[in-house]
Design an enzyme around this catalytic site. Structure first.
Site, PDB file in Angstrom:
ATOM      1  N   GLU A  49      -0.485   9.361   4.485  1.00 47.16           N
ATOM      2  CA  GLU A  49       0.950   9.083   4.493  1.00 47.16           C
ATOM      3  C   GLU A  49       1.441   8.644   5.863  1.00 47.16           C
ATOM      4  O   GLU A  49       2.644   8.631   6.130  1.00 47.16           O
ATOM      5  CB  GLU A  49       1.731  10.319   4.033  1.00 47.16           C
ATOM      6  CG  GLU A  49       1.672  11.508   4.971  1.00 47.16           C
ATOM      7  CD  GLU A  49       0.502  12.435   4.684  1.00 47.16           C
ATOM      8  OE1 GLU A  49       0.571  13.616   5.081  1.00 47.16           O
ATOM      9  OE2 GLU A  49      -0.472  11.982   4.047  1.00 47.16           O
ATOM     10  N   ASP A  84       1.969   7.743  -5.073  1.00 45.00           N
ATOM     11  CA  ASP A  84       1.583   6.362  -4.780  1.00 45.00           C
ATOM     12  C   ASP A  84       2.810   5.448  -4.760  1.00 45.00           C
ATOM     13  O   ASP A  84       2.912   4.554  -3.915  1.00 45.00           O
ATOM     14  CB  ASP A  84       0.580   5.861  -5.820  1.00 45.00           C
ATOM     15  CG  ASP A  84      -0.786   6.514  -5.674  1.00 45.00           C
ATOM     16  OD1 ASP A  84      -1.049   7.137  -4.622  1.00 45.00           O
ATOM     17  OD2 ASP A  84      -1.597   6.407  -6.631  1.00 45.00           O
ATOM     18  N   ASN A 127       3.237  14.958  -3.988  1.00 48.05           N
ATOM     19  CA  ASN A 127       2.102  14.958  -4.914  1.00 48.05           C
ATOM     20  C   ASN A 127       2.080  16.212  -5.779  1.00 48.05           C
ATOM     21  O   ASN A 127       1.803  16.151  -6.982  1.00 48.05           O
ATOM     22  CB  ASN A 127       0.796  14.840  -4.126  1.00 48.05           C
ATOM     23  CG  ASN A 127       0.554  13.436  -3.603  1.00 48.05           C
ATOM     24  OD1 ASN A 127       0.969  12.457  -4.211  1.00 48.05           O
ATOM     25  ND2 ASN A 127      -0.119  13.336  -2.465  1.00 48.05           N
ATOM     26  N   ASP A 141       5.105   9.264  10.005  1.00 49.40           N
ATOM     27  CA  ASP A 141       4.517  10.138   8.980  1.00 49.40           C
ATOM     28  C   ASP A 141       5.612  10.604   8.025  1.00 49.40           C
ATOM     29  O   ASP A 141       6.680  11.079   8.454  1.00 49.40           O
ATOM     30  CB  ASP A 141       3.851  11.344   9.655  1.00 49.40           C
ATOM     31  CG  ASP A 141       3.194  12.279   8.657  1.00 49.40           C
ATOM     32  OD1 ASP A 141       2.045  11.999   8.257  1.00 49.40           O
ATOM     33  OD2 ASP A 141       3.835  13.275   8.261  1.00 49.40           O
TER      34      ASP A 141
END
Length: 287
Positions: free
Chosen positions: A200, A174, A165, A157
């Site tokens: 993620e 992205d 973000n 992770d």
């Protein structure tokens, strides 16, 4: 269409035999008419009767042969959807309805096959990163022969991905996901499998690998993430946490669940670390 339905009781499972039967009856109408006239008048000549019978038999044979030959492309159409491009039999450009139908069905079959391949790929591949998705990962694991179903599974992770973000934007998020997928793919062996597990999170199978080797590989990737970061947030390189579990061919879902629990232990330990899920005792954390 009405004639087709009306004659469907004649050889209902074979169009070829139905056409043969209709052709046979039609070509013998002159003979039947002559027999009816002869019986009514009593003037049947043996020579004319034999000659007419022979002519109708020859005509029927020629008609049946011609119909059979003309129906061959129709039978080829029935197999068009299951044929590869290399197996396709080309027809001359005669421009009749058979050639038009054959070309149309072939185009439809090609388009359908391409769509099915695209859907199959989409069902097993993550569209953003280009690596396998959860379903594709599990499909590859279950496809392994029984003696090869062993190794270590890891759930990885990206740490504090929400900040990426929020502070850098979703487009950069992205890009980070794609870069991280490339980093993982380039740092594992060809025999290993990497997939985007969701969001993620990523999953890795270290195929036929012991825990120490898998732990070392993840630690090496983590060190490179710090030295050559794929991105930074407020000057801090993006890192990851991982949970690792040994898999010896038992239920893969159970092994992934233990790896996921180890991942959460790594997060609770402060992130940017790797935690092993042991078969007995508490998870063990490594830096």
């Amino acid at each position: 269409m009405q004639f087709y339905l009306a004659t469907s009781f004649i050889f209902p499972r074979s169009l070829r035999l139905r056409l043969f039967a209709i052709c046979f009856v039609a070509t013998h109408l002159p003979l039947l008419g002559y027999c009816a006239w002869g019986l009514a008048t009593g003037r049947i000549a043996l020579f004319e009767f034999v000659l007419l019978t022979l002519a109708t038999v020859i005509g029927t044979g020629l008609a049946l042969y011609g119909i059979g030959a003309l129906l061959n492309p129709i039978h080829a159409l029935a197999n068009a959807l299951n044929r590869s491009e290399e197996d396709r039999v080309a027809l001359p450009e005669v421009g009749d309805v058979i050639q038009t139908l054959y070309a149309g069905v072939h185009r439809a079959a090609t388009a359908t096959r391409a769509q099915m391949e695209d859907l199959s790929i989409a069902a097993l591949e993550d569209p953003l990163t280009g690596i396998a998705n959860r379903r594709g990962f599990l499909r590859q694991l279950t496809a392994l022969p029984a003696p090869q179903r062993k190794g270590c599974v890891a759930i990885v992770d990206i740490d504090f991905f929400k900040q990426v973000n929020d502070k850098l934007g979703h487009d950069e998020g992205d890009r980070v996901l794609c870069a991280f997928a490339d980093r993982l793919s380039s740092q594992i062996r060809r025999a290993d499998i990497v997939a985007r597990w969701g969001g993620e999170e990523f999953a890795i199978l270290f195929h036929e690998c012991i825990e120490d080797e898998a732990d070392w590989t993840l630690s090496r990737i983590a060190a490179r993430m710090r030295e050559e970061p794929i991105a930074t947030v407020e000057g801090r390189p993006i890192t990851f946490s991982a949970g690792l579990c040994c898999w010896n061919g038992e239920d893969i879902e159970a092994a992934l669940h233990l790896a996921d629990e180890a991942l959460y232990e790594a997060k609770r330990a402060g992130r940017d670390c790797i935690c092993r899920a042991l078969s007995a005792g508490d998870p063990q954390t490594t830096e």
